[in-house]
Design an enzyme around this catalytic site. Structure first.
Site, PDB file in Angstrom:
ATOM      1  N   HIS A  75       0.851  -1.196   0.000  1.00 21.75           N
ATOM      2  CA  HIS A  75       0.000   0.000   0.000  1.00 21.75           C
ATOM      3  C   HIS A  75       0.879   1.235   0.000  1.00 21.75           C
ATOM      4  CE1 HIS A  75       1.152  -0.417   4.238  1.00 21.75           C
ATOM      5  NE2 HIS A  75       0.967   0.891   4.321  1.00 21.75           N
TER       6      HIS A  75
ATOM      7  N   ASP B 157       0.811   5.237   1.788  1.00 17.11           N
ATOM      8  CA  ASP B 157       0.111   5.932   2.865  1.00 17.11           C
ATOM      9  C   ASP B 157      -0.550   7.186   2.292  1.00 17.11           C
ATOM     10  OD1 ASP B 157       1.125   4.001   4.520  1.00 17.11           O
ATOM     11  OD2 ASP B 157       2.688   5.263   5.397  1.00 17.11           O
TER      12      ASP B 157
ATOM     13  N   HIS C 244       4.767   0.097  -0.165  1.00 17.72           N
ATOM     14  CA  HIS C 244       5.514  -0.688   0.825  1.00 17.72           C
ATOM     15  C   HIS C 244       4.631  -1.756   1.441  1.00 17.72           C
ATOM     16  CE1 HIS C 244       3.712   2.823   2.829  1.00 17.72           C
ATOM     17  NE2 HIS C 244       3.665   2.104   3.946  1.00 17.72           N
TER      18      HIS C 244
ATOM     19  N   ARG D 174       7.294  -8.903  15.730  1.00 19.45           N
ATOM     20  CA  ARG D 174       7.730  -7.580  15.233  1.00 19.45           C
ATOM     21  C   ARG D 174       6.687  -6.530  15.604  1.00 19.45           C
ATOM     22  NH1 ARG D 174       7.177  -4.678  10.315  1.00 19.45           N
ATOM     23  NH2 ARG D 174       8.874  -3.157  10.212  1.00 19.45           N
TER      24      ARG D 174
HETATM   25  C1  LIG Z   1      -5.497   8.682   8.512  1.00 21.21           C
HETATM   26  C2  LIG Z   1      -5.518   7.440   8.090  1.00 21.21           C
HETATM   27  C3  LIG Z   1      -4.557   6.884   7.106  1.00 21.21           C
HETATM   28  C4  LIG Z   1      -4.842   5.388   7.144  1.00 21.21           C
HETATM   29  C5  LIG Z   1      -6.326   5.394   7.356  1.00 21.21           C
HETATM   30  C6  LIG Z   1      -6.496   6.415   8.488  1.00 21.21           C
HETATM   31  C7  LIG Z   1      -6.009   5.773   9.800  1.00 21.21           C
HETATM   32  C8  LIG Z   1      -4.979   4.681   9.625  1.00 21.21           C
HETATM   33  C9  LIG Z   1      -4.103   4.771   8.373  1.00 21.21           C
HETATM   34  C10 LIG Z   1      -3.625   3.405   7.878  1.00 21.21           C
HETATM   35  C11 LIG Z   1      -2.379   2.862   8.621  1.00 21.21           C
HETATM   36  C12 LIG Z   1      -1.977   1.501   7.994  1.00 21.21           C
HETATM   37  C13 LIG Z   1      -1.942   1.542   6.466  1.00 21.21           C
HETATM   38  C14 LIG Z   1      -3.221   2.226   5.912  1.00 21.21           C
HETATM   39  C15 LIG Z   1      -3.249   2.126   4.392  1.00 21.21           C
HETATM   40  C16 LIG Z   1      -4.436   1.677   6.606  1.00 21.21           C
HETATM   41  O1  LIG Z   1      -5.098   0.751   6.273  1.00 21.21           O
HETATM   42  O2  LIG Z   1      -4.645   2.414   7.777  1.00 21.21           O
HETATM   43  C17 LIG Z   1      -3.267   3.650   6.432  1.00 21.21           C
HETATM   44  C18 LIG Z   1      -4.393   4.569   5.936  1.00 21.21           C
HETATM   45  C19 LIG Z   1      -3.937   5.406   4.746  1.00 21.21           C
HETATM   46  O3  LIG Z   1      -2.816   5.902   4.730  1.00 21.21           O
HETATM   47  O4  LIG Z   1      -4.735   5.553   3.825  1.00 21.21           O
HETATM   48  O1  LIG Z   2       5.157  -2.354   9.899  1.00 20.92           O
HETATM   49  C1  LIG Z   2       5.696  -1.748   8.996  1.00 20.92           C
HETATM   50  O2  LIG Z   2       6.897  -1.774   8.805  1.00 20.92           O
HETATM   51  C2  LIG Z   2       4.853  -0.949   8.019  1.00 20.92           C
HETATM   52  C3  LIG Z   2       3.671  -0.283   8.653  1.00 20.92           C
HETATM   53  C4  LIG Z   2       2.936   0.569   7.681  1.00 20.92           C
HETATM   54  O3  LIG Z   2       3.215   0.591   6.507  1.00 20.92           O
HETATM   55  C5  LIG Z   2       1.806   1.401   8.153  1.00 20.92           C
HETATM   56  O4  LIG Z   2       1.419   1.321   9.330  1.00 20.92           O
HETATM   57  O5  LIG Z   2       1.285   2.180   7.318  1.00 20.92           O
HETATM   58 FE   LIG Z   3       2.218   2.244   5.471  1.00 21.57          FE
END
Ligand SMILES: C=C1C[C@]23C[C@H]1CC[C@H]2[C@@]12CCC[C@@](C)(C(=O)O1)[C@H]2[C@@H]3C(=O)O
Ligand SMILES: O=C(O)CCC(=O)C(=O)O
Ligand SMILES: [Fe+2]
Length: 371
Positions: free
Chosen positions: A230, A232, A287, A297
């Site tokens: 994905h 961010d 990533h 981890r």
């Molecule tokens: C402000 C955000 C950004 C979110 C959604 C919301 C809260 C958590 C973030 C994440 C964190 C983990 C990867 C991701 C892809 C996910 O699934 O949750 C992120 C997403 C995004 O970057 O789009």
């Molecule tokens: O655990 C990791 O190294 C990646 C975590 C990540 O990509 C995320 O929380 O958006």
């Molecule tokens: Fe991420």
């Protein structure tokens, strides 16, 4: 239309039929978590070990730090930073706080579950609904105050958790602001070019999400996925990983490169909003996290964003006749909703036109190249 990021998932609730498995107790990889392509066969190097080049490491105390950061952002979209000013003590504290949270019994963690249309709380990765198999991880997302969830988790001792989270967010916010201005500065952008950044670029009203990720040791790591590929949605994300590797970034659309944990260093990756602001000059890197057989981890990601209702669009200074704006204006809130609904298509859905040959967008995996 929701303008707070905590409301941005309202339109696209995610329901899970399955019972939340406690991955810490499972001795065999269940079919629900067995990804069809073995990570070993996916790329000739087996996804690890054949790293020809490594993610840049930038010493923030170096004289030419800004230049190095700018170069890393344009060429990789990810780098590690040393001498970032976050104390080892605070990194240790957030790590043990994460451990304390994930080692609670499942029934306790479920009391702080993320609701189907919410953002904060405990649960499987939000992007899980876009994949046929489940990921080998559990997460806890914090947007705004963690108090309510902390009370559910530790009714008699919730302050300890909140204090660490608050201190960590405060320090991360300072570092994220500093990094953002250094990166923008390397592109020739000053505080005056970003009217929404507030007095002296203080970025008051900026939003953020804190994502704690736990990846238990896995009986069959080659067939499991910790966190699926994905980008961010942030401006930038600052990631602390414990001493176990697992984070990988996609290099040139072909090769997964491991980002090794370096003691005391933090990983910084460019998010989709900086990709948009920089008109594609800084790619938001794809990533993922892989898992391993023996070690647990833990990672803590701080996703830094603008005030949620500010329209983000390519910076005027980076746009001219030869470099037309590649993206239409979008608020963080709108972008999160688009991402919640369309996931990896989100960036191309806010795109205005195909990239010009040779201009930026080197890593834009979502782009459609024409001509
Ligand atoms: C402000 C955000 C950004 C979110 C959604 C919301 C809260 C958590 C973030 C994440 C964190 C983990 C990867 C991701 C892809 C996910 O699934 O949750 C992120 C997403 C995004 O970057 O789009
Ligand atoms: O655990 C990791 O190294 C990646 C975590 C990540 O990509 C995320 O929380 O958006
Ligand atoms: Fe991420």
């Amino acid at each position: 239309m929701p303008s707070r990021i905590s409301d941005s998932m309202r339109g696209h609730p995610v329901y899970f039929q399955h019972k939340q498995l406690d991955l810490n107790l499972v001795k065999e990889l269940p079919d629900s978590h067995a990804w069809t392509t073995s990570l070993k066969d996916e790329y000739p190097c087996g996804g690890h070990l054949c790293n020809l080049e490594t993610v840049p490491v930038v010493d923030l105390a170096a004289k030419n730090a800004q230049e190095l950061l700018g170069h890393a952002c344009k060429t990789w979209g990810v780098f590690q930073v040393k001498n970032h000013g976050i104390s080892k003590n605070l990194l240790d504290k957030i790590e043990s706080t994460g451990k304390r949270l994930f080692s609670l019994p499942m029934h306790q963690k479920l009391k702080a579950s993320r609701s189907p249309d919410g953002v904060s709380g405990y649960g499987v990765p939000r992007i899980s609904s876009f994949f046929p198999k489940l990921m080998w991880s559990e997460g806890f997302t914090i947007v705004g105050s963690p108090l309510e969830h902390a009370r559910q988790l530790w009714p008699h001792d919730y302050n300890k958790f909140c204090d660490v989270i608050q201190e960590y967010e405060k320090e991360m916010r300072k570092l994220a602001g500093k990094l953002m201005w250094l990166i923008l500065g390397s592109l020739g952008i000053t505080e005056a070019d970003l009217e929404w950044a507030g007095p002296e670029g203080s970025f008051e009203g900026g939003c953020a999400a804190l994502q704690l990720n736990s990846y238990p040791a896995c009986p069959e790591p080659d067939r499991a996925m910790g966190l699926a590929p994905h980008t961010d949605s942030s401006i930038l994300t600052i990631l602390h990983q414990n001493n176990t590797s697992g984070l990988q970034v996609l290099r040139n659309g072909t090769r997964w490169v491991t980002v090794p944990p370096l003691p005391g260093a933090l990983v910084v990756n460019i998010g989709d909003l900086l990709h948009i602001l920089s008109n594609g000059l800084c790619p938001s890197v794809l990533h993922r996290a892989i898992v391993n057989r023996t070690q647990h981890r833990l990672s803590v990601a701080y996703l830094y964003g603008p005030p949620s209702s500010v329209k983000i669009s390519p910076l005027q200074k980076l746009v001219d006749q030869g470099h037309p704006p590649l993206y239409r204006p979008v608020t963080w809130s709108e972008y999160l909703r688009t991402k919640a609904k369309h996931f990896d298509k989100a960036l191309s859905l806010v795109r205005l036109c195909a990239p010009l040959y040779g201009f930026g967008d080197t890593n834009d995996h979502n782009s459609v190249t024409v001509g």
